[in-house]
Design an enzyme around this catalytic site. Structure first.
Site, PDB file in Angstrom:
ATOM      1  N   ARG A 198       0.831  -1.192   0.000  1.00 37.88           N
ATOM      2  CA  ARG A 198       0.000   0.000   0.000  1.00 37.88           C
ATOM      3  C   ARG A 198       0.872   1.250   0.000  1.00 37.88           C
ATOM      4  NH1 ARG A 198      -2.302   0.729   4.761  1.00 37.88           N
ATOM      5  NH2 ARG A 198      -3.782   2.231   3.984  1.00 37.88           N
TER       6      ARG A 198
ATOM      7  N   LYS B 113       3.433  -7.535  12.112  1.00 34.78           N
ATOM      8  CA  LYS B 113       2.631  -7.738  10.904  1.00 34.78           C
ATOM      9  C   LYS B 113       2.869  -9.124  10.329  1.00 34.78           C
ATOM     10  CE  LYS B 113       1.790  -5.402   6.503  1.00 34.78           C
ATOM     11  NZ  LYS B 113       1.639  -4.061   5.919  1.00 34.78           N
TER      12      LYS B 113
ATOM     13  N   ARG C 199      -0.090   3.707  22.484  1.00 34.36           N
ATOM     14  CA  ARG C 199      -0.173   2.894  23.705  1.00 34.36           C
ATOM     15  C   ARG C 199      -1.632   2.577  23.908  1.00 34.36           C
ATOM     16  NH1 ARG C 199      -2.369   6.382  27.395  1.00 34.36           N
ATOM     17  NH2 ARG C 199      -1.881   8.573  27.050  1.00 34.36           N
TER      18      ARG C 199
HETATM   19  C1  BTN Z   1       0.683  -3.811   2.404  1.00 35.54           C
HETATM   20  O1  BTN Z   1       0.649  -4.226   3.553  1.00 35.54           O
HETATM   21  O2  BTN Z   1       1.227  -2.741   2.118  1.00 35.54           O
HETATM   22  C2  BTN Z   1       0.009  -4.623   1.330  1.00 35.54           C
HETATM   23  C3  BTN Z   1       0.876  -5.732   0.846  1.00 35.54           C
HETATM   24  C4  BTN Z   1       0.236  -6.578  -0.231  1.00 35.54           C
HETATM   25  C5  BTN Z   1       1.182  -7.619  -0.772  1.00 35.54           C
HETATM   26  C6  BTN Z   1       0.515  -8.579  -1.695  1.00 35.54           C
HETATM   27  S1  BTN Z   1       1.532  -9.965  -2.070  1.00 35.54           S
HETATM   28  C7  BTN Z   1       0.445 -10.457  -3.335  1.00 35.54           C
HETATM   29  C8  BTN Z   1      -0.020  -9.199  -4.043  1.00 35.54           C
HETATM   30  N1  BTN Z   1       0.887  -8.815  -5.095  1.00 35.54           N
HETATM   31  C9  BTN Z   1       1.493  -7.638  -4.853  1.00 35.54           C
HETATM   32  O3  BTN Z   1       2.330  -7.079  -5.586  1.00 35.54           O
HETATM   33  N2  BTN Z   1       1.081  -7.161  -3.666  1.00 35.54           N
HETATM   34  C10 BTN Z   1       0.091  -8.021  -3.053  1.00 35.54           C
END
Ligand code: BTN
Length: 262
Positions: A59, A122, A260
């Site tokens: 993102r 995460k 927090r």
């Molecule tokens: C984030 O947390 O920023 C989102 C990450 C999303 C990653 C997934 S992996 C499969 C799909 N292909 C990509 O290029 N991105 C998503």
């Protein structure tokens, strides 16, 4: 066909999701490939999987590491929704992904809008990309990256400290095929509930699974930085933040950092 691509079909319990399946050993980004296939007319539910990504996207213009052992998956959706309601699909996917990960025995929560966290770290990220005209959604590509059996050492330095994997939490390998089958089943189920009952049931479940609500956060979005207590999720999946002066901030998108608990 990859090993994961071959193991998945017998486990599928969906009507449409994953019934058209493309599995690559290595690809730039499964989202880019799914967007390309969607433009060529790929049906609702088409899934693109890869063992490794060389140009994975996250993102807000970030990259997503493509280490082996993890899940990189994109789904082409063709929902019957007006484009203004497309943002509701972000929580739909988050709820489905959280339930699938919890089904694997890991107590994941949703960090608004759609990261999955375990113990503050995460474990999965979601990138939802819309293609629409003013009147119609052409497609929504949902990309999910889950750190399943990948090694922390394969992650870039800047994410290693804040990321974890299912294997790290459970102390054993997790079946990626079973996890992906569960994710697709949950996603189809939540898409059905959303189509039948609107956003209300999704909102209820999202609140239950949220790791953000009730905590003090810093929100960074296009308008700047705000601090406050994450109070609620609005009727479109936005975050309602109570500032210290008592006023309410409504965020549609952005990033939150936990400060927090309150
Ligand atoms: C984030 O947390 O920023 C989102 C990450 C999303 C990653 C997934 S992996 C499969 C799909 N292909 C990509 O290029 N991105 C998503």
């Amino acid at each position: 066909m990859t090993a994961l691509g071959a193991a998945l079909p017998p486990l599928l319990r969906t009507r449409a999701l994953g019934r058209t399946l493309v599995a690559h050993e290595e690809i730039g980004s499964t989202n880019d490939e799914a967007i390309r296939l969607a433009r060529e007319g790929a049906p609702h539910g088409t899934v693109v999987l890869a063992e490794r990504q060389t140009a994975g996207r996250g993102r807000r213009g970030r990259s997503w590491a493509g280490a082996p052992g993890n899940v990189f998956l994109s789904v082409v959706l063709r929902p019957d929704l007006p484009p203004r309601r497309a943002p509701e699909l972000v929580p739909v996917v988050a709820v489905a992904a959280a339930e699938a990960v919890r089904g694997a025995g890991v107590d994941a929560g949703i960090k608004w809008p759609n990261d999955l966290l375990v113990g503050g770290r995460k474990v999965a990220g979601i990138l939802t990309e819309l293609s629409a005209s003013a009147e119609r959604i052409q497609s929504v590509v949902v990309g999910v990256g889950v750190n399943v059996n990948g090694l922390g050492a394969d992650l870039p330095d800047e994410v290693r400290a804040t990321a974890t994997s299912l294997r790290e939490v459970l102390g054993r390998d997790v079946s990626r095929a079973e996890l992906v089958a569960a994710l697709l089943e949950r996603l189809e189920g939540w898409l059905d509930r959303h189509a039948a009952g609107g956003f209300a049931p999704v909102r209820t479940r999202y609140r239950e699974l949220s790791a953000t609500l009730g905590t003090r956060v810093r929100l960074i979005d296009a308008d700047g930085t705000v601090e406050g207590v994450a109070e609620d999720i609005d009727e479109a999946g936005g975050l309602l933040l109570r500032r210290d002066d008592g006023t309410l901030e409504r965020a549609r998108t952005g990033d939150v950092t936990s400060l927090r608990s309150v």
